[in-house]
Scaffold this motif. Structure first.
Motif, short mmCIF file in Angstrom:
data_model
loop_
_atom_site.label_atom_id
_atom_site.label_comp_id
_atom_site.label_asym_id
_atom_site.label_seq_id
_atom_site.Cartn_x
_atom_site.Cartn_y
_atom_site.Cartn_z
N GLN A 67 22.31 -8.23 36.31
CA GLN A 67 22.42 -7.23 35.05
C GLN A 67 22.21 -5.70 35.51
O GLN A 67 22.49 -4.87 35.16
CB GLN A 67 21.43 -7.63 34.03
N PHE A 68 20.95 -5.70 36.59
CA PHE A 68 20.57 -4.40 36.94
C PHE A 68 21.47 -3.94 37.69
O PHE A 68 21.90 -2.67 37.66
CB PHE A 68 19.43 -4.90 38.08
N LYS A 69 22.27 -4.82 38.61
CA LYS A 69 23.72 -4.33 39.32
C LYS A 69 24.65 -3.54 38.44
O LYS A 69 25.22 -2.57 38.86
CB LYS A 69 23.90 -5.20 40.34
N THR A 70 24.88 -4.32 37.27
CA THR A 70 25.88 -3.59 36.50
C THR A 70 25.39 -2.13 36.02
O THR A 70 26.34 -1.43 35.52
CB THR A 70 26.11 -4.47 35.15
N SER A 119 18.13 -1.03 34.02
CA SER A 119 18.70 -2.02 33.11
C SER A 119 17.41 -2.49 32.27
O SER A 119 16.46 -2.82 33.00
CB SER A 119 19.41 -3.10 33.93
N PRO A 120 17.16 -2.91 31.01
CA PRO A 120 16.13 -3.50 30.50
C PRO A 120 15.77 -4.91 31.02
O PRO A 120 14.83 -5.49 30.82
CB PRO A 120 16.52 -3.42 28.92
N TYR A 121 16.82 -5.51 31.68
CA TYR A 121 16.74 -6.82 31.90
C TYR A 121 15.62 -7.00 33.20
O TYR A 121 15.26 -7.97 33.57
CB TYR A 121 18.07 -7.39 32.52
N ILE A 122 15.37 -5.76 33.68
CA ILE A 122 14.15 -5.86 34.89
C ILE A 122 13.02 -6.29 34.21
O ILE A 122 12.19 -6.75 35.26
CB ILE A 122 14.15 -4.33 35.28
N GLY A 123 12.61 -6.36 32.83
CA GLY A 123 11.57 -7.11 32.15
C GLY A 123 11.60 -8.45 32.42
O GLY A 123 10.50 -8.93 32.01
N ASN A 124 12.76 -8.97 32.77
CA ASN A 124 12.69 -10.62 32.95
C ASN A 124 12.37 -11.03 34.22
O ASN A 124 11.91 -12.04 34.36
CB ASN A 124 14.13 -10.99 32.86
N LEU A 125 11.98 -9.96 35.25
CA LEU A 125 11.40 -10.43 36.54
C LEU A 125 10.03 -10.58 36.66
O LEU A 125 8.98 -9.69 37.10
CB LEU A 125 11.97 -9.32 37.62
N GLU A 145 10.98 -2.46 28.22
CA GLU A 145 10.93 -3.99 28.41
C GLU A 145 10.02 -3.88 29.94
O GLU A 145 9.46 -4.75 30.33
CB GLU A 145 12.14 -4.65 29.07
N ILE A 146 9.87 -2.82 30.61
CA ILE A 146 9.03 -2.70 31.76
C ILE A 146 7.64 -3.03 31.69
O ILE A 146 6.71 -3.46 32.46
CB ILE A 146 9.09 -1.33 32.51
N GLY A 147 7.11 -2.91 30.25
CA GLY A 147 5.81 -3.35 29.95
C GLY A 147 5.55 -4.72 29.90
O GLY A 147 4.28 -5.24 29.79
N ARG A 148 6.70 -5.71 30.16
CA ARG A 148 6.34 -7.21 30.08
C ARG A 148 6.12 -7.56 31.53
O ARG A 148 5.80 -8.82 31.65
CB ARG A 148 7.56 -7.91 29.64
N LEU A 149 5.82 -6.77 32.74
CA LEU A 149 5.82 -6.90 33.96
C LEU A 149 4.40 -7.13 34.07
O LEU A 149 3.73 -6.31 34.65
CB LEU A 149 6.44 -6.21 34.85
N ARG A 150 3.86 -8.49 33.50
CA ARG A 150 2.16 -8.58 33.63
C ARG A 150 1.65 -8.44 35.26
O ARG A 150 0.60 -7.98 35.24
CB ARG A 150 1.95 -9.87 32.86
N ARG A 151 2.53 -8.90 36.06
CA ARG A 151 2.08 -8.94 37.48
C ARG A 151 2.16 -7.74 38.19
O ARG A 151 1.83 -7.73 39.42
CB ARG A 151 2.75 -10.33 38.03
#
Length: 826
Positions: A67-70, A119-125, A145-151
């Motif tokens: 999704q990031f690639k798209t 891409s907002p999907y970056i938050g799924n990593l 969504e970047i705020g979901r990257l707790r690590r």
């Protein structure tokens, strides 16, 4: 490949940057020091990521990457081509996975010329610890969504085109140690919630469009070492709480609109190495213990504010200082001794109220003799008085810029100035300097700029100034300089600006100076006693010259026609000379010309009404009593006035006299012709008609296609062939002109015209002229003559031994040769 630059490398970068900068190097040094701080603390800004071995991985991560690639719309280096399902995503370029769970832990795509949105999907990593997209062309906003990257520990989005606001939920990434978003297009306010990131060591939002104030909550960032908010639109004051950042080593708010007094607590940051609050509206005074409370300080700048008071004496204790900038404030008093600052590279004190306009103000300069790394010294635009101390001759040869302009400095320029052999800028303008320019100035062979205008300098311009071959700008105007302009100045082949106006210079302008094709900005020789004709014809090669001032001299003669190439002129001033002649029409075509002053000369004739002459506020021609015409606003007499009428009458009389003379000569010739006509027999053939009408095809057949067997001879403009006409069998000689030779066409016309009308027993009769197109489409011109059986005169005068006849048959005796010469003369 991961690298952490050593302290030696970062210092070298700092010095190298400052060599290329000017006196106000705030922005550039800011960036270099900032980069140094990045490397000091081991942040992997330049590291490249190695891919993990092929293993099975998590489908969520693969989907997020695809999704990031798209969203990547530009990929000139074809990086994204490796991102396909034929290989495991842990092997994709820029992707690093953890060995235990095979989840994406780092995404490093810096310096790859990628463009697109994030891409907002970056938050799924969810296992991502490092995200580096620096130095690309990503745009649009940072997804929430970047705020979901707790690590997430490091976030680097440097040098892109990202817009929008900084996500406030970034504070949820509690493990962040580095956030670098400098050089983007971020707007809005800085989220106060970022003050909750207790692990944060590095925070850089420089070079954006952020507004609002600095959040006081930033005082809770106890681990913070680097804080840069430079070049934004921030306002408000510096929070008192920032004095709690005891680990802070780099602090910059340069280039904002921050005001108020800075808190004294901020001067207690003992680990601070770079402190820059320049180019704001900050008030207050400097801490008296500045050099004691900040013992590690290397870069200190408060330039461009409204700070008052004096420089604390304690500053000399900050022995690690490389850059010290106080310029452009309201500081006053004497500058203390800087003897212990032997590492100083850049010192800026200008645009303040230092000094008292008297002797002793410049005593501190001698304390800089030990600063062996000093490159930039700026003390201009203050109140320094007294003589320039001779100790400046002992400054380090590393000195590049010496700016002492706009003070009250008196006395001579020290002869020892020539010791500063690496000096590139010397500006001493608008002082009270007197005496001659020392000839030692010629030792400064790297000098680019020499400004000493508006002083009381006297004597002649030294010939040694011609040694300054790298000189770009030279301004010595408004002094008492005498003598002539040195011819050696013509050696300065890089000179863009030359101003010697308002002196007592005399003599003519050396041709060598006027041949300087580099002059493209300014040439001002006005208000001197320069004489002679306006011998600046060579000036026409300076096609980019913008300003030319030769007013208030003793030049004479007309404006040279070679000036028509000076199409870049914006200002031309020839006021108050003895110039004469007409005003050239080519001034009309000078589209850039905005100011033209030709007043008080002796110009005559009609003034144009187009171009710059249409603007009465840009054209000045008063004091030229022989000019007429032009637009009404110039208030010149009409060209049919008494003055112009007198000129017109003289012109008419001259024309009548010439016409009468021509008529008289013509009448005499006509009488002689009639007398001769009566003595001659009438001709039976009309002189204006050719005897034969021939074409190219008939000539081609007659000469057997211009074969070599028919070639009689050849000359510089043509070849002669023997030909036999098919219709009559008549033998002719055909002269075919070589039209590719220069002058052949003119020779054909001249010979054709002459032989058509001239008859003489010693000239071969011309039968016809042929002008057309040959079989190849090329121009063809030829003349047909009577064929003479006895061949050419050359063969009789210089017989060839290869001829069939015996050599004696072709010999001419002396009497015969004399007769030939006489006949040729006739």
């Amino acid at each position: 490949m991961n690298k952490t630059l050593s302290n030696t490398t970062q210092s070298h970068q700092l010095r190298k940057q400052m060599e290329a900068s000017n006196v106000f190097f705030l922005v550039y040094v800011e960036v270099i020091v900032l980069l140094s701080c990045f490397n000091l603390h081991g942040f992997n800004l330049l590291g490249l990521v190695t891919a993990s071995p092929v293993v099975r991985g998590n489908g969520t991560d693969q989907h997020a990457l695809l999704q990031f690639k798209t969203k990547v719309t530009g990929d000139p280096l074809k990086i994204m081509e490796s991102w396909n399902i034929s290989i495991h995503f842990c092997q994709w370029h820029g992707v690093t996975c953890g060995r235990k769970h095979q989840r994406v832990t780092k995404l490093d795509l810096q310096f790859l010329k990628l463009s697109g949105s994030l891409s907002p999907y970056i938050g799924n990593l969810s296992f991502l610890r490092g995200l580096n997209l620096a130095d690309n062309s990503f745009y649009n906003q940072i997804p929430q969504e970047i705020g979901r990257l707790r690590r997430l520990e490091t976030l680097q989005l440097t040098n892109n085109s990202i817009r929008g606001e900084i996500p406030s939920n970034l504070s949820a990434c509690s493990k962040l140690t580095l956030v670098d978003m400098r050089s983007n297009q971020l707007a809005g306010e800085i989220p106060a919630s970022l003050g909750l990131l207790s692990n944060l060591k590095f925070l850089n939002f420089a070079n954006n469009s952020l507004k609002g104030s600095i959040p006081p909550l930033f005082g809770n960032l106890s681990s913070l070492e680097v804080l840069s908010l430079a070049i934004n639109a921030l306002s408000g004051t510096i929070p008192e709480a920032l004095g709690q950042l005891t680990n802070l080593s780099f602090f910059s708010i340069y280039g904002n609109a921050i005001s108020g007094n800075f808190p004294m607590s901020i001067f207690n940051l003992s680990k601070i190495r770079s402190f820059d609050i320049g180019a704001n509206k900050i008030q207050g005074t400097l801490h008296s213990d500045l050099g004691i409370t900040m013992p590690s300080i290397e870069f200190f700048s408060v330039a461009g504010n409204q700070i008052s008071g004096q420089i604390p004496i304690s500053i000399s204790n900050a022995s690690n200082l490389n850059v010290l900038l106080f310029n452009d404030n309201r500081l006053s008093g004497n500058v203390p001794s800087l003897e212990k600052l032997d590492k100083l590279v850049n010192l800026g004190l200008g645009k303040n109220h230092f000094g008292h306009g008297k002797e002793g103000d410049l005593k501190f300069l001698c304390s800089l003799v030990n600063a062996t790394k000093l490159k930039f010294l700026y003390i201009g635009t203050s109140n320094f008085g007294g003589e320039l101390p001779k100790c400046i001759s002992n400054f380090s040869t590393t000195l590049l810029n010496l700016v002492i302009e706009q003070n009250k400095i008196m006395g001579r320029i020290p002869n020892g100035i020539g010791n500063l052999i690496n000096l590139e800028v010397l500006s001493a303008l608008e002082n009270q300097l007197s005496g001659p320019i020392p000839s030692e100035i010629g030792r400064l062979q790297k000098l680019n700029i020499f400004f000493a205008y508006t002083n009381f300098l006297s004597g002649t311009i030294p010939n040694s100034i011609g040694n300054l071959t790298m000189l770009i700008k030279l301004a010595l105007n408004e002094n008492n300089l005498q003598g002539s302009i040195p011819i050696s100045l013509g050696n300065c082949q890089n000179l863009l600006l030359l101003d010697l106006s308002n002196n007592n210079l005399s003599g003519s302008v050396p041709r060598e100076v006027l041949r300087l094709q580099s002059l493209s900005i300014w040439l001002d020789l006005s208000s001197n006693y320069l004489t002679g004709e306006l011998l600046v014809k060579n000036l026409g090669s300076c096609v980019s010259l913008e300003t030319l001032s030769l007013d208030d001299n003793l030049f004479e003669g007309p404006i040279p026609s070679s000036w028509s190439s000076l199409r870049g002129l914006v200002q031309l001033d020839l006021l108050d000379n003895n110039l004469s002649g007409g005003i050239p029409e080519f001034f009309v075509t000078f589209g850039a010309l905005k100011y033209l002053n030709l007043s008080f000369n002796d110009f005559d004739g009609v003034i144009p009404s187009e171009g710059v002459f249409k603007n009465a506020s840009a054209t000045f021609v008063e004091g030229n009593n022989k000019l007429c015409g032009g637009i009404p606003e110039l208030h010149l007499s009409r060209c049919n006035s008494k003055t112009s009428s007198t000129t017109s009458v003289k012109l008419k009389i001259a024309i009548i006299v010439v016409m009468l003379g021509v008529a008289l000569v013509f009448t005499c010739l006509l009488v002689l012709w009639f007398r001769k006509k009566r003595q001659q027999h009438p001709r039976t053939i009309c002189e204006e008609n050719w005897l034969l009408q021939l074409s190219y095809q008939s000539i081609l057949r007659a000469t057997n296609g211009f074969s070599t067997q028919n070639l009689v001879g050849a000359g510089s403009f043509g070849s002669v062939y023997k030909g036999i006409l098919e219709e009559s069998g008549e033998v002719i000689a055909v002269k075919v002109f070589h039209l590719l030779h220069s002058g052949a066409s003119r020779s054909f016309l001249a010979e054709c015209e002459a032989l058509k009308n001239i008859r003489h027993r010693n000239l071969v009769k011309v039968l016809s002229a042929i002008s057309g197109i040959d079989h190849k489409g090329n121009d063809f011109k030829a003349l047909a003559y009577e064929f003479m059986e006895n061949e050419s005169l050359e063969d009789w005068l210089y017989p060839s031994t290869s001829m069939n006849e015996p050599e004696t048959m072709r010999n001419l005796n002396f009497i015969q040769r004399v007769n030939v010469a006489v006949d040729v003369a006739h």
